[in-house]
Design a protein around this motif. Structure first.
Motif, short mmCIF file in Angstrom:
data_model
loop_
_atom_site.label_atom_id
_atom_site.label_comp_id
_atom_site.label_asym_id
_atom_site.label_seq_id
_atom_site.Cartn_x
_atom_site.Cartn_y
_atom_site.Cartn_z
N SER A 1 17.02 -2.69 1.47
CA SER A 1 17.00 -1.64 2.48
C SER A 1 15.73 -1.73 3.31
O SER A 1 14.71 -2.28 2.85
N SER A 2 15.81 -1.13 4.50
CA SER A 2 14.67 -1.13 5.41
C SER A 2 14.66 0.17 6.19
O SER A 2 15.68 0.58 6.72
N SER A 3 13.49 0.78 6.28
CA SER A 3 13.31 1.97 7.11
C SER A 3 12.61 1.57 8.40
O SER A 3 11.88 0.57 8.43
N SER A 4 12.82 2.36 9.43
CA SER A 4 12.24 2.01 10.73
C SER A 4 10.72 2.01 10.70
O SER A 4 10.08 1.37 11.52
N GLY A 5 10.17 2.74 9.74
CA GLY A 5 8.71 2.77 9.63
C GLY A 5 8.11 1.51 9.05
O GLY A 5 6.89 1.38 8.97
N GLY A 6 8.98 0.62 8.59
CA GLY A 6 8.50 -0.64 8.02
C GLY A 6 8.68 -0.69 6.52
O GLY A 6 8.80 0.34 5.87
N GLY A 7 8.66 -1.87 5.98
CA GLY A 7 8.77 -2.06 4.55
C GLY A 7 10.22 -2.22 4.13
O GLY A 7 11.12 -1.61 4.70
N SER A 8 10.42 -3.06 3.14
CA SER A 8 11.75 -3.32 2.59
C SER A 8 11.73 -3.13 1.08
O SER A 8 10.70 -3.31 0.43
N ASN A 9 12.87 -2.76 0.56
CA ASN A 9 13.02 -2.61 -0.88
C ASN A 9 14.21 -3.45 -1.35
O ASN A 9 15.19 -3.60 -0.61
N TYR A 10 14.11 -3.96 -2.55
CA TYR A 10 15.13 -4.85 -3.09
C TYR A 10 15.55 -4.45 -4.50
O TYR A 10 14.75 -3.93 -5.27
N ALA A 11 16.81 -4.74 -4.80
CA ALA A 11 17.26 -4.60 -6.17
C ALA A 11 16.55 -5.65 -7.03
O ALA A 11 16.24 -6.75 -6.56
#
Length: 114
Positions: free
Chosen positions: A48-58
Motif C-alpha cells: 500500500s501507499s499513501s499520498s504522503g509517501g511511504g509504502s507498506n508490504y505484507a
C-alpha cells in the motif's frame, strides 16, 4: 466516474518477474494499494501507499515486491521479483478517496508455475 484500470498480469515461471500497473481516474486518491486473492483464501493486502509517501508490504512479499506511485498520473505499479508459486492469485488494485470512499479494480490474474 471512477475507473481503475489494471494491467500486467500473466503466467511466469518461479523466480521470474512481473510488473502490474493500475491507472486510476475520476477522483483524487489519498491511498492506493494492491490486494490479492488466491483460490479458497481471503483477500489480503500485498502493498500500500499513501499520498504522503511511504509504502507498506505484507511480510510474505517484503524484499521481493516493490510498489511505486506516480501521483501526477494517479498510477501505481507493483514490481514483483523472485515470484513463487504461492504468489499465484488474482491481484486487485484498490484506491480510496480523501472522503474515504474505496474503489476496486477488476483484477488481474498472476500465475506462477513451471
Amino acid at each position: 466516474q471512477v475507473q481503475l484500470v489494471e494491467s500486467g498480469g500473466g503466467l511466469v515461471q518461479p523466480g521470474g518477474s512481473l510488473r502490474l500497473s493500475c491507472a486510476a481516474s475520476g477522483n483524487i486518491f489519498s491511498f492506493m494499494a494492491w490486494y490479492r486473492q488466491a483460490p479458497g483464501k481471503q483477500r489480503e493486502l500485498v502493498a500500500s501507499s499513501s499520498s504522503g509517501g511511504g509504502s507498506n508490504y505484507a511480510d510474505s512479499v517484503q524484499g521481493r515486491f516493490t510498489l511505486s506511485r506516480d501521483n501526477a498520473k494517479n498510477t501505481i505499479y507493483l514490481q514483483m521479483n523472485n515470484l513463487k508459486p504461492e504468489d499465484t492469485a488474482v491481484y486487485y488494485c484498490y484506491a480510496r478517496t480523501l472522503r474515504l470512499t474505496g474503489y476496486w479494480g477488476q483484477g488481474t490474474q498472476v500465475t506462477v508455475s513451471s
